[in-house]
Scaffold this active site. Structure first.
Site, PDB file in Angstrom:
ATOM      1  N   SER A 119     -72.207   1.368  90.979  1.00 16.05           N
ATOM      2  CA  SER A 119     -73.471   1.914  90.468  1.00 16.05           C
ATOM      3  C   SER A 119     -74.307   2.740  91.676  1.00 16.05           C
ATOM      4  O   SER A 119     -73.864   3.667  92.147  1.00 16.05           O
ATOM      5  CB  SER A 119     -74.413   0.698  90.019  1.00 16.05           C
ATOM      6  N   ASP A 173     -70.279   0.982  79.133  1.00 16.24           N
ATOM      7  CA  ASP A 173     -71.585   1.016  80.231  1.00 16.24           C
ATOM      8  C   ASP A 173     -72.844   1.629  79.417  1.00 16.24           C
ATOM      9  O   ASP A 173     -72.982   2.723  79.077  1.00 16.24           O
ATOM     10  CB  ASP A 173     -71.204   1.752  81.174  1.00 16.24           C
ATOM     11  N   HIS A 217     -71.736  -2.446  82.035  1.00 15.47           N
ATOM     12  CA  HIS A 217     -72.107  -1.960  83.603  1.00 15.47           C
ATOM     13  C   HIS A 217     -71.694  -3.020  84.464  1.00 15.47           C
ATOM     14  O   HIS A 217     -72.708  -4.147  84.899  1.00 15.47           O
ATOM     15  CB  HIS A 217     -73.584  -1.591  83.528  1.00 15.47           C
TER      16      HIS A 217
END
Length: 236
Positions: A119, A173, A217
């Site tokens: 991320s 995600d 995610h």
């Protein structure tokens, strides 16, 4: 940005290679420690370095201070160019480079170092790949995007595409949407990166992009296994 505090997982045998992995927003090096320990078992000569991001006020979260590699203003991707914390991003790249230099100073060649991140950490990794001067064994970006996309083509070094890259992204995600990853990979292709076949069990110059159905995610056992194979090959 001050010197980064970090966790270390020392190798079981002689130290011959290093993986530096950057966590995501609001996390710490502890968040990826279980993964590092899992992979450590099959990489006896590899040291893992898991830095902690400094606490910064994050605009997206009302200015609340939390572990962050840089400020996030919005998740709205319709802005062109997007409003991004360029100064914070570049400071993070510089701070991470100091960690790389510490490994080089300890006798580990650049081509035996892998830099990766998830991320926000993956975004810093992608920028380090494009703007840095190092030819590492490889770079790993998971569930992330290429920041400063509107200007990175003009800034990117010309030999970045000679380095192996692993990019993983979950198709479900909801934070960094899958299409952000797709568009980032397309941008890297425009910069000269050769798209490699998914599922390759060895690492070579170019970009391996792996998509993971039903993954949000986060990571998954399949992604971690792909990563294990890829890092092992990259550090040979």
């Amino acid at each position: 940005m001050a010197s980064l505090k970090h966790l270390k997982v020392v190798p079981k045998e002689a130290h011959q290679a290093t993986v530096i992995f950057l966590h995501g927003l609001g996390d710490s090096g502890h968040g990826w420690l279980p993964v590092a320990k899992m992979l450590w078992a099959s990489m006896p000569n590899v040291k893992w370095v898991l830095p902690h991001a400094p606490e910064l006020p994050v605009t997206l979260n009302g200015g609340y201070r939390m572990p962050a590699w840089f400020d996030i203003y919005t998740l709205d991707r319709s802005q062109t160019p997007r409003h991004e914390d360029e100064a914070g991003l570049l400071a993070a790249v510089e701070a991470v480079d100091k960690l790389i230099q510490a490994e080089v100073d300890a006798g580990i060649p650049e081509d035996k170092i892998v830099l990766g991140g998830f991320s926000q950490g993956g975004a810093v990794t992608a920028l380090s790949l494009l703007l840095g001067k190092r030819k590492l064994a490889g770079y790993v970006s998971l569930s992330t995007w290429v920041p400063l996309a509107h200007k990175v083509e003009a800034l990117a070094r010309k030999d970045a595409n000679e380095i192996p890259v692993f990019w993983g992204h979950g198709k479900d995600d909801q934070v960094v949407e899958y299409q952000w990853g797709v568009k980032s990979v397309e941008l890297l292709e425009q910069l000269g990166f050769k798209r490699l076949p998914a599922g390759e069990t060895f690492a070579r110059p170019g970009l391996r992009f792996e998509s993971y159905p039903n993954m949000g995610h986060s990571s998954s056992p399949k992604e971690i296994e792909d990563l294990r194979e890829w890092i092992t090959a990259a550090l040979k």
